[in-house]
Design an enzyme around this catalytic site. Sequence first.
Site, PDB file in Angstrom:
ATOM      1  N   HIS A 188      47.816  28.556  48.996  1.00 55.27           N
ATOM      2  CA  HIS A 188      47.762  28.211  50.162  1.00 55.27           C
ATOM      3  C   HIS A 188      46.194  28.126  50.700  1.00 55.27           C
ATOM      4  O   HIS A 188      45.540  28.940  50.247  1.00 55.27           O
ATOM      5  CB  HIS A 188      48.373  29.268  51.296  1.00 55.27           C
ATOM      6  N   ASP A 212      27.003  29.175  31.739  1.00 58.55           N
ATOM      7  CA  ASP A 212      26.418  27.940  31.964  1.00 58.55           C
ATOM      8  C   ASP A 212      24.985  27.879  31.926  1.00 58.55           C
ATOM      9  O   ASP A 212      24.122  27.236  31.312  1.00 58.55           O
ATOM     10  CB  ASP A 212      26.941  26.956  33.365  1.00 58.55           C
ATOM     11  N   MET A 216      44.029  35.465  44.872  1.00 56.33           N
ATOM     12  CA  MET A 216      43.811  34.286  43.937  1.00 56.33           C
ATOM     13  C   MET A 216      42.437  33.883  44.128  1.00 56.33           C
ATOM     14  O   MET A 216      41.287  33.498  43.493  1.00 56.33           O
ATOM     15  CB  MET A 216      44.525  32.985  44.353  1.00 56.33           C
TER      16      MET A 216
END
Length: 164
Positions: free
Chosen positions: A77, A128, A113
């Site tokens: 959501h 990275d 999440m």
Amino acid sequence: MSQLTHLDEQGAARMVDIGSKAETERIAVATALVSMQPQTMALLEPGANKKGDVLPVARVAGIQAAKKCADLIPLCHPLMLNSVMVTFTLDVGQSQVQIEATCKVSGKTGVEMEALTAASVAALTIYDMCKAVDRSMEIHGIAVSYKAGGKSGTWQRDPKSPIE
């Protein structure tokens, strides 16, 4: 184990209906660990990496990722987050960076999440920015360590339980 909430009676994927749930203050904390070579660890000092200051960039990346979680995880959501905080603990002796992401919301569903996404993307950003000097870096230990709020209440990972 109870039925998975993102599957209907026929086993098809669905977005959970949270319409009848009460709004509560919710918090989630997630962690990740980035292991690297000692010389890579030295590049985390401000100004030492030619790509820029790694940790401030990783912090912003983690915050942005938490805000975009519903765009990345199909059945998540969209949440109006109250706050996102990403912190780093450097363990020079072990050549590791521990990442902790804390997300807070006043809402009908949890923010686990979002916290996991923030910790993961912060770790990926460190990789990275440092991969040119250390492709052997490892990202591991991504896990929720704490959550509070909602019907299920408070949960905390047992610190004695290994994440890996």
